[in-house]
Design a protein around this motif. Structure first.
Motif, mmCIF file in Angstrom:
data_model
loop_
_atom_site.group_PDB
_atom_site.id
_atom_site.type_symbol
_atom_site.label_atom_id
_atom_site.label_comp_id
_atom_site.label_asym_id
_atom_site.label_seq_id
_atom_site.Cartn_x
_atom_site.Cartn_y
_atom_site.Cartn_z
ATOM 1 N N PRO A 52 -58.403 14.360 -21.889
ATOM 2 C CA PRO A 52 -57.111 13.131 -21.984
ATOM 3 C C PRO A 52 -56.335 12.892 -22.889
ATOM 4 O O PRO A 52 -57.496 12.707 -23.600
ATOM 5 N N TRP A 53 -55.701 12.216 -23.099
ATOM 6 C CA TRP A 53 -54.527 11.836 -23.684
ATOM 7 C C TRP A 53 -54.469 10.473 -22.766
ATOM 8 O O TRP A 53 -53.132 10.015 -21.677
ATOM 9 N N TYR A 54 -54.845 9.011 -23.653
ATOM 10 C CA TYR A 54 -54.121 7.821 -22.569
ATOM 11 C C TYR A 54 -52.793 6.461 -23.346
ATOM 12 O O TYR A 54 -53.073 6.872 -24.629
ATOM 13 N N LYS A 55 -52.265 6.190 -22.513
ATOM 14 C CA LYS A 55 -51.172 5.296 -23.756
ATOM 15 C C LYS A 55 -51.852 3.595 -22.790
ATOM 16 O O LYS A 55 -51.235 4.048 -21.619
ATOM 17 N N VAL B 253 -50.620 1.672 -27.608
ATOM 18 C CA VAL B 253 -51.718 2.393 -28.623
ATOM 19 C C VAL B 253 -52.219 3.619 -28.231
ATOM 20 O O VAL B 253 -52.173 3.531 -26.752
ATOM 21 N N TYR B 254 -52.629 4.947 -28.262
ATOM 22 C CA TYR B 254 -52.805 5.644 -27.945
ATOM 23 C C TYR B 254 -54.122 6.418 -28.159
ATOM 24 O O TYR B 254 -54.957 5.983 -28.918
ATOM 25 N N PHE B 255 -55.184 6.652 -26.850
ATOM 26 C CA PHE B 255 -56.652 6.756 -26.822
ATOM 27 C C PHE B 255 -56.628 8.477 -26.291
ATOM 28 O O PHE B 255 -55.394 8.948 -25.636
ATOM 29 N N CYS B 256 -57.424 9.167 -27.673
ATOM 30 C CA CYS B 256 -58.050 10.992 -26.816
ATOM 31 C C CYS B 256 -59.478 10.202 -26.859
ATOM 32 O O CYS B 256 -59.977 9.354 -26.388
ATOM 33 N N ALA B 257 -60.309 10.985 -25.460
ATOM 34 C CA ALA B 257 -61.670 11.611 -24.777
ATOM 35 C C ALA B 257 -61.455 12.859 -25.048
ATOM 36 O O ALA B 257 -60.635 13.542 -24.751
#
Lengths: 114, 113
Positions: free
Chosen positions: B34-37, B87-91
Protein backbone atom coordinates in the motif's frame (compact mmCIF):
# COMPACT_ATOMS: atom_id res chain seq x y z
CA UNK A 1 -18.52 4.57 8.96
CA UNK A 2 -17.00 6.71 11.71
CA UNK A 3 -13.48 5.53 11.08
CA UNK A 4 -10.88 4.92 13.78
CA UNK A 5 -11.53 7.21 16.73
CA UNK A 6 -8.73 8.36 18.99
CA UNK A 7 -8.84 10.45 22.12
CA UNK A 8 -7.65 12.86 23.24
CA UNK A 9 -6.53 14.73 20.12
CA UNK A 10 -4.01 16.73 22.10
CA UNK A 11 -2.44 16.10 25.48
CA UNK A 12 -0.02 18.33 27.32
CA UNK A 13 1.25 17.16 30.67
CA UNK A 14 4.26 17.35 32.92
CA UNK A 15 6.91 14.71 33.06
CA UNK A 16 6.26 11.98 35.56
CA UNK A 17 2.52 12.01 35.00
CA UNK A 18 0.59 9.03 33.69
CA UNK A 19 -0.76 9.38 30.16
CA UNK A 20 -3.53 7.24 28.70
CA UNK A 21 -4.35 7.28 25.01
CA UNK A 22 -7.54 5.68 23.73
CA UNK A 23 -8.59 4.10 20.47
CA UNK A 24 -11.82 2.74 19.05
CA UNK A 25 -11.20 0.69 15.90
CA UNK A 26 -13.54 0.42 12.95
CA UNK A 27 -16.34 -2.01 13.71
CA UNK A 28 -15.59 -5.45 12.27
CA UNK A 29 -11.83 -4.95 12.11
CA UNK A 30 -9.89 -7.58 14.01
CA UNK A 31 -6.39 -6.10 14.05
CA UNK A 32 -5.30 -2.96 15.87
CA UNK A 33 -1.97 -1.18 15.66
CA UNK A 34 -0.34 1.54 17.75
CA UNK A 35 2.27 3.73 16.04
CA UNK A 36 4.45 6.60 17.19
CA UNK A 37 5.55 9.28 14.74
CA UNK A 38 8.40 11.75 15.23
CA UNK A 39 10.53 13.76 12.84
CA UNK A 40 13.64 11.89 13.89
CA UNK A 41 12.35 8.30 13.85
CA UNK A 42 9.47 8.46 11.41
CA UNK A 43 6.53 6.08 11.82
CA UNK A 44 7.30 3.34 14.35
CA UNK A 45 5.09 0.36 15.14
CA UNK A 46 4.83 0.00 18.91
CA UNK A 47 2.47 -2.96 19.29
CA UNK A 48 -0.31 -4.70 17.47
CA UNK A 49 -3.24 -6.89 18.44
CA UNK A 50 -5.06 -9.56 16.51
CA UNK A 51 -8.48 -10.60 17.85
CA UNK A 52 -7.69 -8.63 21.03
CA UNK A 53 -4.48 -10.59 21.68
CA UNK A 54 -1.10 -8.79 21.61
CA UNK A 55 0.94 -10.33 18.80
CA UNK A 56 4.11 -8.28 18.70
CA UNK A 57 5.15 -5.70 21.29
CA UNK A 58 8.81 -5.57 20.31
CA UNK A 59 8.41 -1.93 19.31
CA UNK A 60 7.39 -0.80 22.78
CA UNK A 61 10.35 1.33 23.82
CA UNK A 62 10.42 0.68 27.54
CA UNK A 63 8.52 -0.85 30.42
CA UNK A 64 6.98 2.56 30.96
CA UNK A 65 4.79 1.80 27.95
CA UNK A 66 1.90 -0.65 28.15
CA UNK A 67 -1.11 -1.40 25.93
CA UNK A 68 -4.32 -3.28 26.43
CA UNK A 69 -7.24 -4.33 24.32
CA UNK A 70 -9.98 -5.55 26.68
CA UNK A 71 -12.51 -6.00 23.87
CA UNK A 72 -12.87 -5.68 20.11
CA UNK A 73 -13.94 -2.06 20.27
CA UNK A 74 -11.43 -0.45 22.60
CA UNK A 75 -7.71 -0.20 23.21
CA UNK A 76 -5.48 1.92 25.43
CA UNK A 77 -1.82 2.88 25.32
CA UNK A 78 -0.45 3.99 28.66
CA UNK A 79 2.80 5.73 29.53
CA UNK A 80 3.79 5.78 33.19
CA UNK A 81 5.81 7.75 34.13
CA UNK A 82 5.96 10.00 31.09
CA UNK A 83 9.18 11.71 29.95
CA UNK A 84 9.83 14.63 27.55
CA UNK A 85 11.27 12.24 24.95
CA UNK A 86 7.86 10.56 24.72
CA UNK A 87 6.54 13.68 22.99
CA UNK A 88 5.24 12.59 19.59
CA UNK A 89 2.10 11.94 17.61
CA UNK A 90 0.59 8.57 18.46
CA UNK A 91 -1.58 6.91 15.83
CA UNK A 92 -3.92 4.00 16.16
CA UNK A 93 -4.86 2.00 13.06
CA UNK A 94 -7.16 -0.93 12.44
CA UNK A 95 -7.70 -3.44 9.68
CA UNK A 96 -9.33 -6.70 8.75
CA UNK A 97 -6.82 -9.52 8.39
CA UNK A 98 -8.83 -11.65 5.98
CA UNK A 99 -6.45 -11.31 3.04
CA UNK A 100 -4.45 -8.23 2.10
CA UNK A 101 -6.28 -5.26 3.51
CA UNK A 102 -5.21 -1.67 4.17
CA UNK A 103 -4.83 -0.26 7.63
CA UNK A 104 -7.06 2.68 8.46
CA UNK A 105 -5.54 5.34 10.68
CA UNK A 106 -7.15 7.51 13.30
CA UNK A 107 -6.46 11.25 13.52
CA UNK A 108 -3.76 10.70 16.13
CA UNK A 109 -2.99 12.08 19.57
CA UNK A 110 -0.40 14.84 19.71
CA UNK A 111 1.38 14.32 23.02
CA UNK A 112 3.63 16.91 24.61
CA UNK A 113 5.48 16.12 27.82
CA UNK A 114 6.91 19.19 29.50
CA UNK B 1 12.08 -9.48 9.23
CA UNK B 2 11.07 -7.32 6.29
CA UNK B 3 13.06 -4.15 5.49
CA UNK B 4 11.59 -1.46 3.26
CA UNK B 5 13.75 1.33 1.86
CA UNK B 6 12.27 4.41 0.23
CA UNK B 7 13.85 7.03 -2.04
CA UNK B 8 14.13 9.92 -2.36
CA UNK B 9 13.52 11.40 1.08
CA UNK B 10 12.60 14.75 -0.45
CA UNK B 11 11.36 15.62 -3.91
CA UNK B 12 10.46 18.94 -5.50
CA UNK B 13 8.72 19.18 -8.86
CA UNK B 14 7.11 21.90 -10.90
CA UNK B 15 3.36 21.84 -11.14
CA UNK B 16 2.31 19.69 -14.07
CA UNK B 17 5.44 17.56 -14.02
CA UNK B 18 5.54 13.92 -12.94
CA UNK B 19 6.84 12.60 -9.62
CA UNK B 20 8.23 9.13 -8.99
CA UNK B 21 8.93 7.57 -5.59
CA UNK B 22 10.67 4.22 -5.33
CA UNK B 23 10.70 1.53 -2.65
CA UNK B 24 12.57 -1.73 -2.28
CA UNK B 25 11.78 -4.61 0.02
CA UNK B 26 13.81 -7.54 1.26
CA UNK B 27 11.38 -10.39 1.95
CA UNK B 28 10.20 -12.17 -1.18
CA UNK B 29 7.16 -13.39 0.77
CA UNK B 30 5.75 -9.83 0.86
CA UNK B 31 2.64 -9.75 -1.26
CA UNK B 32 0.76 -6.53 -0.50
CA UNK B 33 2.08 -3.01 -1.07
CA UNK B 34 0.00 0.00 0.00
CA UNK B 35 0.90 3.67 -0.42
CA UNK B 36 -0.17 6.33 2.05
CA UNK B 37 -0.32 10.10 1.76
CA UNK B 38 0.06 12.22 4.87
CA UNK B 39 -0.67 15.92 4.71
CA UNK B 40 0.80 18.19 7.35
CA UNK B 41 -0.89 17.61 10.69
CA UNK B 42 -3.16 14.91 9.32
CA UNK B 43 -3.35 11.14 9.47
CA UNK B 44 -1.83 8.83 6.85
CA UNK B 45 -4.45 7.96 4.24
CA UNK B 46 -4.36 5.13 1.73
CA UNK B 47 -4.14 6.39 -1.83
CA UNK B 48 -3.45 3.21 -3.78
CA UNK B 49 -2.35 -0.37 -3.19
CA UNK B 50 -1.15 -3.29 -5.25
CA UNK B 51 -1.08 -7.02 -4.69
CA UNK B 52 1.69 -9.31 -5.82
CA UNK B 53 -0.36 -10.92 -8.57
CA UNK B 54 -0.56 -7.59 -10.41
CA UNK B 55 2.26 -5.67 -12.10
CA UNK B 56 0.63 -2.26 -12.37
CA UNK B 57 -2.41 -0.42 -11.10
CA UNK B 58 -3.74 3.02 -12.01
CA UNK B 59 -6.18 5.40 -10.42
CA UNK B 60 -6.55 8.65 -12.34
CA UNK B 61 -3.23 10.52 -11.96
CA UNK B 62 -1.70 7.93 -9.66
CA UNK B 63 -0.14 4.63 -10.64
CA UNK B 64 1.89 1.99 -8.86
CA UNK B 65 4.18 -0.56 -10.48
CA UNK B 66 5.59 -3.72 -8.93
CA UNK B 67 8.63 -5.73 -9.97
CA UNK B 68 8.62 -8.90 -7.88
CA UNK B 69 11.86 -10.20 -9.35
CA UNK B 70 13.78 -7.08 -8.39
CA UNK B 71 11.72 -6.61 -5.23
CA UNK B 72 10.85 -3.02 -5.86
CA UNK B 73 7.71 -0.98 -6.38
CA UNK B 74 7.13 2.62 -7.36
CA UNK B 75 4.51 5.35 -7.09
CA UNK B 76 3.98 7.56 -10.12
CA UNK B 77 2.04 10.82 -9.94
CA UNK B 78 1.39 12.55 -13.24
CA UNK B 79 0.30 16.15 -13.86
CA UNK B 80 1.19 17.09 -10.30
CA UNK B 81 -0.82 19.76 -8.51
CA UNK B 82 -0.01 21.82 -5.39
CA UNK B 83 -2.45 19.70 -3.39
CA UNK B 84 -0.25 16.67 -4.07
CA UNK B 85 2.32 18.22 -1.69
CA UNK B 86 2.56 15.85 1.28
CA UNK B 87 4.65 13.04 2.74
CA UNK B 88 4.19 9.71 0.99
CA UNK B 89 4.87 6.36 2.66
CA UNK B 90 5.22 2.98 1.03
CA UNK B 91 4.70 -0.25 2.94
CA UNK B 92 5.00 -4.00 2.50
CA UNK B 93 3.01 -6.74 4.14
CA UNK B 94 3.03 -10.52 4.23
CA UNK B 95 -0.27 -12.35 4.36
CA UNK B 96 -0.67 -14.40 7.51
CA UNK B 97 1.34 -12.09 9.73
CA UNK B 98 -1.65 -10.35 11.26
CA UNK B 99 -1.49 -7.69 8.56
CA UNK B 100 1.63 -6.05 10.01
CA UNK B 101 2.95 -3.33 7.68
CA UNK B 102 6.61 -2.49 7.24
CA UNK B 103 6.76 1.18 6.32
CA UNK B 104 9.37 3.09 4.38
CA UNK B 105 10.82 6.25 5.87
CA UNK B 106 8.68 8.58 3.77
CA UNK B 107 9.15 11.02 0.88
CA UNK B 108 8.31 14.68 1.32
CA UNK B 109 6.92 15.86 -2.01
CA UNK B 110 6.66 19.56 -2.78
CA UNK B 111 4.85 20.69 -5.90
CA UNK B 112 5.91 24.19 -6.88
CA UNK B 113 3.15 26.27 -8.49
Amino acid sequence: DAGVIQSPRHEVTEMGQEVTLRCKPISGHNSLFWYRQTMMRGLELLIYFNNNVPIDDSGMPEDRFSAKMPNASFSTLKIQPSEPRDSAVYFCASSWTGGNQPQHFGDGTRLSIL
Amino acid sequence: GENVEQHPSTLSVQEGDSAVIKCTYSDSASNYFPWYKQELGKRPQLIIDIRSNVGEKKDQRIAVTLNKTAKHFSLHITETQPEDSAVYFCAASIIGTGNQFYFGTGTSLTVIP
